[in-house]
Scaffold this motif. Structure first.
Motif, PDB file in Angstrom:
ATOM      1  N   ASP A   1     -42.444  -4.815  46.034  1.00 48.50           N
ATOM      2  CA  ASP A   1     -43.263  -4.590  44.796  1.00 48.50           C
ATOM      3  C   ASP A   1     -44.229  -3.427  44.853  1.00 48.50           C
ATOM      4  N   ARG A   2     -44.409  -2.999  46.186  1.00 54.32           N
ATOM      5  CA  ARG A   2     -45.506  -1.760  46.177  1.00 54.32           C
ATOM      6  C   ARG A   2     -44.713  -0.597  46.767  1.00 54.32           C
TER       7      ARG A   2
ATOM      8  N   GLN B   1     -41.096   1.808  42.681  1.00 52.79           N
ATOM      9  CA  GLN B   1     -41.303   0.712  41.819  1.00 52.79           C
ATOM     10  C   GLN B   1     -42.601   0.847  41.169  1.00 52.79           C
TER      11      GLN B   1
ATOM     12  N   ASP C   1     -43.051   0.821  36.731  1.00 56.58           N
ATOM     13  CA  ASP C   1     -43.982  -0.176  36.186  1.00 56.58           C
ATOM     14  C   ASP C   1     -44.747   0.710  35.158  1.00 56.58           C
TER      15      ASP C   1
END
Length: 338
Positions: free
Chosen positions: A188-189, A193, A197
């Motif tokens: 997610d980091r 990504q 986002d």
């Protein structure tokens, strides 16, 4: 307010691994996209010596061929990545592109002096980060995001090709910087990504290559540059110089974009992406300067001129892309193609 296109909203499935083929824009891209669609690569046209090196047809064709080494395209046979006819054409296109860059970029052979000059923070400027800090609009920065998506949705990937071409401390430290680009082990980091986002929060299409048919030749060239450097061992010095220049110059520009986005009351995901780069790239600068470039020059001093070339080629093409965008916005027009 810029006359921003009304159709910037998401249209593709962001979860799709391989993107669709782009739309051709000239005889070269038409031939290559046709060959990829059918799997028949015989009879590809020769690349004329007088083809425009920064024209959209050449840049889109080169981008399409490079993409075979990344995610490929939906419905295109993965075996075509190493097709001899496609590789021949790619090499012919690269020769035209590289010859233009060698002629346009002033040579130099002192990477330390080059990095010292880049590290001096300017008090004023004319690039996009300066523009958005004080006067750019939300519609315009959404267009900027669309342009930048071609790089940021593959951030870290082009330069990763250089890893097996390094040794010792340069390799270890380069991988440490890339580890941060890839989220430090957390999906997610991953910076790709974080950019997806940002795109979603801005109401844009977060899919990989979602805007390839809308961006200028100049934007395409900035990503082609890093792909070309990364895919050629002979250009490994340029690849490292290019990456070092990104890391050295990123933090101040990101800080200006944070200020501009806060002025626009932008979604937090948009602010977060650039805030992350303010902090991370300030650290990466020192690692790249001393542990990567310094060690590489110590081991292979003959690469010094190519390291500088990579830095200056980045600046040259980024300036062209920025000038194209800013000129359109100042005319009250969109910077994107229809």
């Amino acid at each position: 307010m810029t006359a921003a296109p009304a159709d910037l909203a998401p249209v593709n499935d962001a979860t799709t691994t391989a993107p669709p083929l782009p739309r051709a824009c000239g005889p070269l891209s038409d031939a290559v996209i046709g060959a990829l669609s059918t799997g028949r690569t015989g009879g590809l046209p020769a690349v004329s010596a007088d083809v425009e090196p920064l024209g959209r047809d050449l840049q889109l064709t080169l981008y399409t061929l490079y993409e075979l080494h990344y995610r490929g395209f939906d419905g295109v046979d993965a075996e075509l990545e190493w097709d001899p006819e496609l590789l021949r054409m790619r090499r012919d296109l690269e020769r035209v592109f590289l010859e233009h860059l060698r002629g346009a970029v002033e040579p130099g052979d002192d990477p330390v002096a080059e990095m010292d000059a880049m590290s001096v923070e300017a008090t004023s400027g004319t690039g996009p980060s300066w523009y958005f800090k004080d006067e750019g609009t939300w519609d315009q920065i959404r267009e900027y995001f669309a342009h930048r998506s071609l790089y940021h949705l593959k951030e870290g990937d082009p330069h990763a090709f250089a890893i097996p071409r390094l040794q010792g401390q340069a390799k270890a430290s380069f991988v440490a910087v890339e580890f941060d680009e890839f989220g430090g082990g957390r999906g997610d980091r991953v910076h790709q990504q974080l950019w997806a986002d940002l795109m979603s929060a801005a109401g844009l299409d977060p899919s990989y290559l979602g805007y390839i048919d809308r961006v200028s030749a100049e934007t395409l060239s900035t990503v082609n540059l890093m792909s070309m450097f990364g895919l050629h061992r002979s250009l490994r010095g340029a690849a490292i110089g290019h990456f070092a220049a990104i890391e050295i110059t990123s933090s101040p520009g990101s800080a200006r974009l944070v200020a501009g986005l806060r002025r626009m009351d932008a979604p937090e995901e948009c602010v977060h992406f650039y805030a992350e780069h303010v902090e991370a790239d300030a650290v990466h600068e020192q690692v790249m300067r001393h542990d990567v470039v310094g060690d590489l020059v110590g081991r292979e001093p003959e690469l010094a001129a190519d390291i500088v070339f990579g830095m200056r080629a980045l600046d040259y093409l980024d300036d062209l892309a920025a000038e194209k965008m800013l000129a359109a916005w100042k005319r009250g027009e969109s910077s994107l193609l229809p």
